[in-house]
Design a protein around this motif. Sequence first.
Motif, PDB file in Angstrom:
ATOM      1  N   ALA A  33       0.760  -1.155   0.034  1.00  0.00           N
ATOM      2  CA  ALA A  33       0.023  -0.013   0.137  1.00  0.00           C
ATOM      3  C   ALA A  33       0.895   1.242   0.170  1.00  0.00           C
ATOM      4  O   ALA A  33       1.591   1.650   0.990  1.00  0.00           O
ATOM      5  N   THR A  34       0.737   2.022  -1.098  1.00  0.00           N
ATOM      6  CA  THR A  34       1.893   3.097  -1.177  1.00  0.00           C
ATOM      7  C   THR A  34       0.993   4.377  -1.214  1.00  0.00           C
ATOM      8  O   THR A  34      -0.035   4.638  -1.360  1.00  0.00           O
ATOM      9  N   MET A  35       1.887   5.285  -0.697  1.00  0.00           N
ATOM     10  CA  MET A  35       1.123   6.582  -0.486  1.00  0.00           C
ATOM     11  C   MET A  35       2.404   7.710  -0.454  1.00  0.00           C
ATOM     12  O   MET A  35       3.551   7.366  -0.245  1.00  0.00           O
ATOM     13  N   ARG A  36       2.233   8.817  -0.950  1.00  0.00           N
ATOM     14  CA  ARG A  36       3.153   9.969  -0.854  1.00  0.00           C
ATOM     15  C   ARG A  36       3.877  10.180   0.336  1.00  0.00           C
ATOM     16  O   ARG A  36       5.006  10.433   0.526  1.00  0.00           O
ATOM     17  N   ASP A  37       2.820  10.277   1.370  1.00  0.00           N
ATOM     18  CA  ASP A  37       3.247  10.701   2.652  1.00  0.00           C
ATOM     19  C   ASP A  37       3.046   9.730   3.602  1.00  0.00           C
ATOM     20  O   ASP A  37       1.767   9.329   4.070  1.00  0.00           O
ATOM     21  N   THR A  38       3.726   8.807   4.047  1.00  0.00           N
ATOM     22  CA  THR A  38       3.701   7.636   4.887  1.00  0.00           C
ATOM     23  C   THR A  38       3.066   8.003   6.315  1.00  0.00           C
ATOM     24  O   THR A  38       2.610   7.148   7.100  1.00  0.00           O
ATOM     25  N   GLY A  39       3.320   9.372   6.743  1.00  0.00           N
ATOM     26  CA  GLY A  39       2.957   9.743   7.841  1.00  0.00           C
ATOM     27  C   GLY A  39       1.372  10.059   7.819  1.00  0.00           C
ATOM     28  O   GLY A  39       0.926   9.919   8.953  1.00  0.00           O
ATOM     29  N   LYS A  40       0.720   9.848   6.700  1.00  0.00           N
ATOM     30  CA  LYS A  40      -0.801   9.642   6.646  1.00  0.00           C
ATOM     31  C   LYS A  40      -1.073   8.141   7.112  1.00  0.00           C
ATOM     32  O   LYS A  40      -2.231   7.850   6.386  1.00  0.00           O
ATOM     33  N   ASP A  42      -1.999   6.130   9.499  1.00  0.00           N
ATOM     34  CA  ASP A  42      -2.588   5.659  10.254  1.00  0.00           C
ATOM     35  C   ASP A  42      -4.015   5.182  10.334  1.00  0.00           C
ATOM     36  O   ASP A  42      -4.378   3.874  10.696  1.00  0.00           O
ATOM     37  N   ALA A  43      -4.752   5.883   9.302  1.00  0.00           N
ATOM     38  CA  ALA A  43      -6.233   5.352   9.175  1.00  0.00           C
ATOM     39  C   ALA A  43      -6.158   3.999   8.505  1.00  0.00           C
ATOM     40  O   ALA A  43      -6.912   3.054   8.680  1.00  0.00           O
ATOM     41  N   LEU A  44      -5.139   3.865   7.429  1.00  0.00           N
ATOM     42  CA  LEU A  44      -4.944   2.405   6.841  1.00  0.00           C
ATOM     43  C   LEU A  44      -4.421   1.286   7.870  1.00  0.00           C
ATOM     44  O   LEU A  44      -5.184   0.169   7.916  1.00  0.00           O
ATOM     45  N   ARG A  45      -3.624   1.660   8.584  1.00  0.00           N
ATOM     46  CA  ARG A  45      -3.337   0.776   9.544  1.00  0.00           C
ATOM     47  C   ARG A  45      -4.317   0.173  10.568  1.00  0.00           C
ATOM     48  O   ARG A  45      -4.246  -0.795  10.873  1.00  0.00           O
ATOM     49  N   LYS A  46      -4.991   1.233  11.045  1.00  0.00           N
ATOM     50  CA  LYS A  46      -6.278   1.161  11.875  1.00  0.00           C
ATOM     51  C   LYS A  46      -7.191   0.086  11.150  1.00  0.00           C
ATOM     52  O   LYS A  46      -7.639  -0.781  11.740  1.00  0.00           O
ATOM     53  N   ALA A  47      -7.715   0.477  10.001  1.00  0.00           N
ATOM     54  CA  ALA A  47      -8.561  -0.402   9.156  1.00  0.00           C
ATOM     55  C   ALA A  47      -8.182  -1.760   9.056  1.00  0.00           C
ATOM     56  O   ALA A  47      -8.621  -2.866   8.890  1.00  0.00           O
ATOM     57  N   ALA A  48      -6.478  -1.950   8.683  1.00  0.00           N
ATOM     58  CA  ALA A  48      -6.048  -3.280   8.449  1.00  0.00           C
ATOM     59  C   ALA A  48      -6.080  -3.932   9.806  1.00  0.00           C
ATOM     60  O   ALA A  48      -6.574  -5.383   9.871  1.00  0.00           O
ATOM     61  N   ALA A  49      -5.790  -3.356  10.919  1.00  0.00           N
ATOM     62  CA  ALA A  49      -6.085  -4.062  12.183  1.00  0.00           C
ATOM     63  C   ALA A  49      -7.460  -4.379  12.454  1.00  0.00           C
ATOM     64  O   ALA A  49      -7.707  -5.647  13.011  1.00  0.00           O
ATOM     65  N   ASP A  55      -1.143  -8.297   8.690  1.00  0.00           N
ATOM     66  CA  ASP A  55       0.307  -8.872   8.414  1.00  0.00           C
ATOM     67  C   ASP A  55       0.218  -9.000   6.895  1.00  0.00           C
ATOM     68  O   ASP A  55       1.453  -9.584   6.604  1.00  0.00           O
ATOM     69  N   LEU A  56      -0.731  -8.943   6.264  1.00  0.00           N
ATOM     70  CA  LEU A  56      -0.835  -8.809   4.660  1.00  0.00           C
ATOM     71  C   LEU A  56      -0.642  -7.369   3.878  1.00  0.00           C
ATOM     72  O   LEU A  56      -0.368  -7.344   2.639  1.00  0.00           O
ATOM     73  N   ILE A  57      -0.341  -6.298   4.735  1.00  0.00           N
ATOM     74  CA  ILE A  57      -0.124  -4.999   4.161  1.00  0.00           C
ATOM     75  C   ILE A  57       1.236  -4.430   4.487  1.00  0.00           C
ATOM     76  O   ILE A  57       1.156  -4.406   5.777  1.00  0.00           O
ATOM     77  N   GLN A  58       1.691  -4.044   3.666  1.00  0.00           N
ATOM     78  CA  GLN A  58       3.161  -3.307   3.798  1.00  0.00           C
ATOM     79  C   GLN A  58       2.768  -1.983   3.335  1.00  0.00           C
ATOM     80  O   GLN A  58       2.654  -1.587   2.220  1.00  0.00           O
ATOM     81  N   VAL A  59       3.151  -0.970   3.983  1.00  0.00           N
ATOM     82  CA  VAL A  59       3.107   0.374   3.597  1.00  0.00           C
ATOM     83  C   VAL A  59       4.376   0.973   2.929  1.00  0.00           C
ATOM     84  O   VAL A  59       5.321   0.524   3.879  1.00  0.00           O
TER      85      VAL A  59
END
Length: 281
Positions: A33-40, A42-49, A55-59
């Motif tokens: 999962a890519t993004m221009r600013d990895t500081g953003k 948190d929403a993805l990590r929360k949704a993944a949890a 364990d299947l998502i790498q930022v």
Amino acid sequence: MTSPKTVLITGTSSGIGLAAAIGAARAGWTTVATMRDTGKADALRKAAAEAGVEDLIQVKRLDVTDPTGIATCLDEVVAEHGHLDALVNNAGAAQVGTIEQSSVEDVRAAMEVNFFGVVAVTRAALPHLRASKGRVITVTSVGGAVGQPFNEAYCAAKFAVEGFMQSLAPVAATVGVGVTVVEPGAVASEFVANLGLDVPALLAAAGPYAPALQAYIARTQKSFGNAQTPAEAAAPIVDALTADRAPFRVQTSAWARDFVATTLADLDGSAVQSLTDSWVR
């Protein structure tokens, strides 16, 4: 045992990209999962949890306008996972305005993210997708089929993406790579909020275009009141990712199908693909 398939998705910090990343991981894909600013992230990590797929998502950081960064990211993905099986081009940026009051630089900036970014990432991914017989899925827009007022630069970029992908599809198919475009309509996401539009200021500066702009804004606010959720819009992306053979063109809702039918009679792209496929075989 074979390793899970790997997909790289751009623009996953919010909206459709975030939902597509969660959906792909739920389908069992290793999801970069890519993004221009990895500081953003948190929403993805929360949704993944919450979905139990962390364990299947790498930022990873990826700015689609940075050629060096694109190459580095793709090299890292293949080095770490051994293969790349799909690319989802989702990153994009809106641009509201009409050409008399926008600069050419504004138009170029919109094209850089929405068109040339797609071209650059696709070009870098294709050697790896040829090796895996993978696929390219690109989120365009109903604005890639129907030009919309005060979206001249954005729609121009999306039209360009559709033409690029429609032209690429039969050529990519000869080397085993599938190509699909996904056309959402209005989606309730941060994409619009991220514009940071000062509507009163826009109207005040619109001069002779103010009545038309006011009507457009009123219509747009109403349409987003009935928008799809990001998860609803992302579901066809995951379907295209996991299908044995995905169509060239997919709309994300009945409304989107009806809307683009104004321009497109060949809704799934099969007629054009059948025609052009014969030109390369």
